[in-house]
Design a protein around this motif. Sequence first.
Motif, short mmCIF file in Angstrom:
data_model
loop_
_atom_site.label_atom_id
_atom_site.label_comp_id
_atom_site.label_asym_id
_atom_site.label_seq_id
_atom_site.Cartn_x
_atom_site.Cartn_y
_atom_site.Cartn_z
N THR A 44 4.81 -73.50 -40.52
CA THR A 44 5.11 -72.13 -40.11
C THR A 44 6.55 -72.03 -39.64
OG1 THR A 44 4.27 -72.56 -37.87
CG2 THR A 44 2.73 -71.62 -39.46
N GLU A 46 9.22 -69.28 -37.58
CA GLU A 46 9.30 -68.09 -36.75
C GLU A 46 10.69 -67.46 -36.83
OE1 GLU A 46 8.12 -68.97 -32.78
OE2 GLU A 46 6.00 -69.24 -33.29
N THR A 64 6.03 -64.41 -37.73
CA THR A 64 5.68 -65.77 -38.13
C THR A 64 5.31 -65.78 -39.61
OG1 THR A 64 4.81 -66.23 -35.91
CG2 THR A 64 4.21 -67.77 -37.66
N ILE A 80 2.25 -63.98 -41.69
CA ILE A 80 0.94 -64.19 -41.07
C ILE A 80 0.81 -63.58 -39.68
CG2 ILE A 80 0.42 -66.29 -42.38
CD1 ILE A 80 1.14 -67.90 -39.86
N GLN A 81 1.93 -63.21 -39.03
CA GLN A 81 1.77 -62.63 -37.69
C GLN A 81 3.02 -61.89 -37.22
OE1 GLN A 81 -0.54 -64.65 -34.41
NE2 GLN A 81 1.50 -64.85 -33.51
N GLN A 82 2.76 -60.79 -36.52
CA GLN A 82 3.80 -60.08 -35.77
C GLN A 82 3.31 -59.96 -34.34
OE1 GLN A 82 5.39 -56.16 -37.06
NE2 GLN A 82 4.88 -55.46 -35.01
N GLU A 83 4.20 -60.19 -33.39
CA GLU A 83 3.81 -60.10 -31.98
C GLU A 83 5.01 -59.65 -31.15
OE1 GLU A 83 1.40 -62.77 -28.65
OE2 GLU A 83 2.31 -63.73 -30.39
N VAL A 114 -7.74 -59.03 -41.21
CA VAL A 114 -6.64 -59.00 -40.25
C VAL A 114 -7.12 -58.47 -38.91
CG1 VAL A 114 -4.93 -58.63 -42.08
CG2 VAL A 114 -5.92 -56.66 -40.90
N THR A 155 1.30 -54.41 -43.84
CA THR A 155 2.39 -55.11 -43.15
C THR A 155 3.61 -54.21 -43.00
OG1 THR A 155 1.64 -57.27 -43.96
CG2 THR A 155 3.92 -57.11 -43.22
N LYS A 184 0.09 -56.83 -31.37
CA LYS A 184 -0.06 -58.03 -32.20
C LYS A 184 -0.75 -57.68 -33.50
CE LYS A 184 -1.55 -62.88 -31.86
NZ LYS A 184 -2.21 -63.90 -31.00
N SER A 186 -2.15 -59.96 -36.84
CA SER A 186 -2.28 -61.33 -37.35
C SER A 186 -3.23 -61.39 -38.53
CB SER A 186 -2.77 -62.28 -36.24
OG SER A 186 -3.97 -61.82 -35.67
N GLU A 188 -6.12 -63.12 -40.29
CA GLU A 188 -7.25 -63.94 -39.87
C GLU A 188 -7.81 -64.79 -41.01
OE1 GLU A 188 -8.86 -63.77 -36.49
OE2 GLU A 188 -6.77 -63.16 -36.24
#
Length: 219
Positions: A44, A46, A64, A80-83, A114, A155, A184, A186, A188
Amino acid sequence: MSERSVSKQKRGKRWYTVIAPENFDRKELGSTFADEPEKISGRTVESTLGELNDDQGANNVKLTFKITDVGSDAAYTEFIQQELTRDYLRSLVRRGASKIEANVTAITKDDYRVQLQPVAFTTKKADRSQEHEIRRIMTELTREAITGHTYDALTESVVEGRLSSAIYGDAKVIYPLRRVEVKKFSLEARPEEVEAEEEAAVSVDEGDVAVDVDDETEA
């Protein structure tokens, strides 16, 4: 380990440029080092939205990515992820105001599962019924956004703030809002993982039915 051995190991390794997905304009995310392409698959990486867009005002959005494919000198990723950063979220909290959160897990049009966590901040303290209604609107619009979009389109909607704006527009009539954000977002499970889980669930259900039939026969 001898200097010769260390030098030999370094010669066997190479740098790979890590590339963002197409919906992030294939921008460079950095580079990674490995002696075999297989060893970087699954890693991964970032970054922040600010770094990708050269906008310091967006450094509060952490992104991410996961390496899914490796070429001769490049590693390709999926989002795969926003936070949001904790500092930014703390800056939005005001004494005497309400912070209203929701947590929604659903499957996109192209079968990605998700989880989204929208959050709304009011100008002053809302009562319990108003908070409940705002949470209902957030949950409903978020679920509609997930089920009505492909993963890539969702997204873009989240990253560009369109979902937050839609929630703000509908929920502000219940009580004045100061800000709506997606805390967040993400990934899943990918489509093949969702399918495998569904098949496993069906197998378990069929097994339960078979046991019930046997029990009735014995009775």
